[in-house]
Motif scaffolding. Structure first.
Motif, short mmCIF file in Angstrom:
data_model
loop_
_atom_site.label_atom_id
_atom_site.label_comp_id
_atom_site.label_asym_id
_atom_site.label_seq_id
_atom_site.Cartn_x
_atom_site.Cartn_y
_atom_site.Cartn_z
N VAL A 187 -5.53 -14.34 -0.71
CA VAL A 187 -4.71 -14.28 -1.94
C VAL A 187 -3.62 -15.35 -1.96
N TRP A 188 -3.29 -15.87 -0.78
CA TRP A 188 -2.23 -16.89 -0.75
C TRP A 188 -2.76 -18.28 -1.09
N GLY A 189 -4.05 -18.39 -1.45
CA GLY A 189 -4.60 -19.67 -1.93
C GLY A 189 -4.99 -20.65 -0.84
N LYS A 224 -2.12 -6.37 12.13
CA LYS A 224 -2.74 -6.59 10.81
C LYS A 224 -2.11 -5.66 9.78
N LEU A 225 -1.91 -6.17 8.59
CA LEU A 225 -1.58 -5.34 7.43
C LEU A 225 -2.15 -6.07 6.22
N PHE A 226 -3.23 -5.55 5.71
CA PHE A 226 -3.92 -6.23 4.62
C PHE A 226 -4.28 -5.25 3.51
N VAL A 227 -3.92 -5.62 2.30
CA VAL A 227 -4.22 -4.79 1.12
C VAL A 227 -5.23 -5.54 0.25
N ASP A 228 -6.17 -4.81 -0.31
CA ASP A 228 -7.18 -5.41 -1.18
C ASP A 228 -6.48 -6.12 -2.35
N LEU A 233 -2.98 -4.75 -4.94
CA LEU A 233 -1.64 -5.24 -4.58
C LEU A 233 -0.58 -4.66 -5.51
N GLY A 234 0.60 -4.46 -4.97
CA GLY A 234 1.73 -4.04 -5.79
C GLY A 234 1.73 -2.56 -6.13
N GLY A 235 0.86 -1.78 -5.50
CA GLY A 235 0.76 -0.35 -5.82
C GLY A 235 1.33 0.55 -4.75
N GLY A 236 2.04 -0.01 -3.79
CA GLY A 236 2.68 0.82 -2.77
C GLY A 236 1.83 1.06 -1.53
N ILE A 237 0.62 0.49 -1.48
CA ILE A 237 -0.24 0.73 -0.31
C ILE A 237 0.31 0.02 0.92
N GLY A 238 0.81 -1.20 0.74
CA GLY A 238 1.41 -1.92 1.87
C GLY A 238 2.58 -1.13 2.45
N ARG A 239 3.41 -0.59 1.58
CA ARG A 239 4.56 0.21 2.05
C ARG A 239 4.09 1.43 2.85
N ARG A 240 3.06 2.12 2.34
CA ARG A 240 2.58 3.32 3.04
C ARG A 240 1.99 2.97 4.41
N ARG A 242 10.89 -8.07 4.94
CA ARG A 242 12.37 -8.02 4.81
C ARG A 242 12.75 -6.88 3.87
N ARG A 243 11.99 -6.73 2.79
CA ARG A 243 12.27 -5.67 1.81
C ARG A 243 12.19 -4.30 2.49
N LEU A 244 11.31 -4.18 3.49
CA LEU A 244 11.12 -2.89 4.16
C LEU A 244 11.99 -2.76 5.41
C1 LIG Z 1 2.09 -8.17 1.97
C2 LIG Z 1 1.24 -7.03 1.44
C3 LIG Z 1 0.67 -6.22 2.60
C4 LIG Z 1 2.11 -6.11 0.57
O1 LIG Z 1 1.33 -4.99 0.15
P1 LIG Z 1 1.53 -4.31 -1.29
O2 LIG Z 1 0.73 -3.06 -1.31
O3 LIG Z 1 1.25 -5.29 -2.37
O4 LIG Z 1 3.09 -3.98 -1.27
P2 LIG Z 1 3.83 -2.71 -1.94
O5 LIG Z 1 3.28 -2.50 -3.30
O6 LIG Z 1 3.77 -1.55 -1.01
O7 LIG Z 1 5.31 -3.25 -2.04
C5 LIG Z 1 6.45 -2.64 -1.41
C6 LIG Z 1 7.70 -3.40 -1.84
O8 LIG Z 1 7.63 -4.74 -1.36
C7 LIG Z 1 7.70 -5.67 -2.44
N1 LIG Z 1 6.74 -6.75 -2.13
C8 LIG Z 1 5.41 -6.65 -1.99
N2 LIG Z 1 4.88 -7.85 -1.66
C9 LIG Z 1 5.91 -8.71 -1.62
C10 LIG Z 1 6.01 -10.10 -1.33
N3 LIG Z 1 4.92 -10.83 -1.02
N4 LIG Z 1 7.24 -10.68 -1.36
C11 LIG Z 1 8.33 -9.94 -1.66
N5 LIG Z 1 8.30 -8.62 -1.94
C12 LIG Z 1 7.09 -8.01 -1.92
C13 LIG Z 1 7.26 -4.88 -3.67
O9 LIG Z 1 7.80 -5.44 -4.84
C14 LIG Z 1 7.83 -3.52 -3.35
O10 LIG Z 1 9.21 -3.53 -3.63
P3 LIG Z 1 9.93 -2.27 -4.38
O11 LIG Z 1 9.94 -1.18 -3.36
O12 LIG Z 1 11.26 -2.79 -4.73
O13 LIG Z 1 9.09 -1.93 -5.56
C15 LIG Z 1 0.12 -7.56 0.52
O14 LIG Z 1 0.68 -8.48 -0.39
C16 LIG Z 1 -1.03 -8.27 1.23
O15 LIG Z 1 -1.93 -7.64 1.78
N6 LIG Z 1 -1.00 -9.61 1.18
C17 LIG Z 1 -2.10 -10.46 1.65
C18 LIG Z 1 -2.36 -10.33 3.12
C19 LIG Z 1 -1.15 -10.61 3.99
O16 LIG Z 1 -0.57 -11.67 3.94
N7 LIG Z 1 -0.80 -9.60 4.80
C20 LIG Z 1 0.30 -9.70 5.71
C21 LIG Z 1 -0.11 -10.41 6.96
S1 LIG Z 1 1.31 -10.70 8.01
#
Ligand SMILES: CC(C)(COP(=O)(O)OP(=O)(O)OC[C@H]1O[C@@H](n2cnc3c(N)ncnc32)[C@H](O)[C@@H]1OP(=O)(O)O)[C@@H](O)C(=O)NCCC(=O)NCCS
Length: 156
Positions: free
Chosen positions: A25-27, A78-82, A86-93, A123-125
């Motif tokens: 997703v990061w291109g 690892k922490l990877f969301v489909d 994205l943006g649905g709180g799965i990463g946070r959980r 950082r947000r978490l």
């Molecule tokens: C990073 C990642 C795991 C976040 O998962 P997500 O499910 O989209 O995140 P959430 O919806 O749970 O977001 C939780 C909070 O973080 C914020 N957030 C999510 N991604 C963010 C980002 N890239 N930059 C800044 N803030 C972000 C959200 O806005 C949310 O904030 P809120 O509580 O104020 O609403 C996801 O973007 C991902 O899988 N990315 C691609 C793979 C990757 O790079 N993984 C990490 C490897 S180190």
């Protein structure tokens, strides 16, 4: 409804494809993604040497987290969301699960060698910057290292 559970070994290939899809997703270009493939390939060893959890929504695996241990330090490996989820709180959980799992194993700190695009998410978490670390995949590339102290995290 999204539920968390431990994945089956038979799902390893599904997890590998999810990690690669998510990383992309990061291109990143094809060469970069090919270089990442070994590190993002999930195998039986991962079940033996780490804790793994998946998020499942409507029967589909939409996220994965993996925690490894080095003495009393945990590492979020690892922490990877489909991309579709994205943006649905799965990463946070999954991050919350990782923290609680690390705590339950007696870890005092959790480190994260983050993709630059994901660093603000950590950082947000609550994670804080702890320098940079050389990529194990691309020579000369450096990644932000973050850490989360676990001493003041209440167990659930
Ligand atoms: C990073 C990642 C795991 C976040 O998962 P997500 O499910 O989209 O995140 P959430 O919806 O749970 O977001 C939780 C909070 O973080 C914020 N957030 C999510 N991604 C963010 C980002 N890239 N930059 C800044 N803030 C972000 C959200 O806005 C949310 O904030 P809120 O509580 O104020 O609403 C996801 O973007 C991902 O899988 N990315 C691609 C793979 C990757 O790079 N993984 C990490 C490897 S180190």
């Amino acid at each position: 409804m999204t539920v968390l559970r431990t994945p089956e070994l038979a799902e390893a290939e599904i997890l590998t494809r999810l990690c690669l899809r998510s990383k992309a997703v990061w291109g990143y270009d094809e060469a970069f993604m090919a270089a990442c493939r070994p590190a993002l390939t999930v195998t039986a060893v991962d079940w033996q040497q780490s804790d793994i959890q998946v998020a499942v929504d409507g029967g589909k695996i939409v996220g994965v987290a993996q925690v490894m241990y080095h003495g009393d330090a945990a590492e979020l490996d690892k922490l990877f969301v489909d991309p579709d989820a994205l943006g649905g709180g799965i990463g946070r959980r999954l991050f919350g699960w990782s923290v609680q799992t690390a705590l339950s194993k007696g870890a005092k700190v959790m480190t994260i060698d983050a993709d630059p695009g994901a660093a603000d998410f950590y950082r947000r978490l609550g994670a804080v910057d702890d320098g940079t670390v050389a990529s194990t995949v691309i020579p000369g590339r450096f990644l932000p290292r973050l850490k989360l102290g676990l001493a003041n995290v209440p167990p659930r």
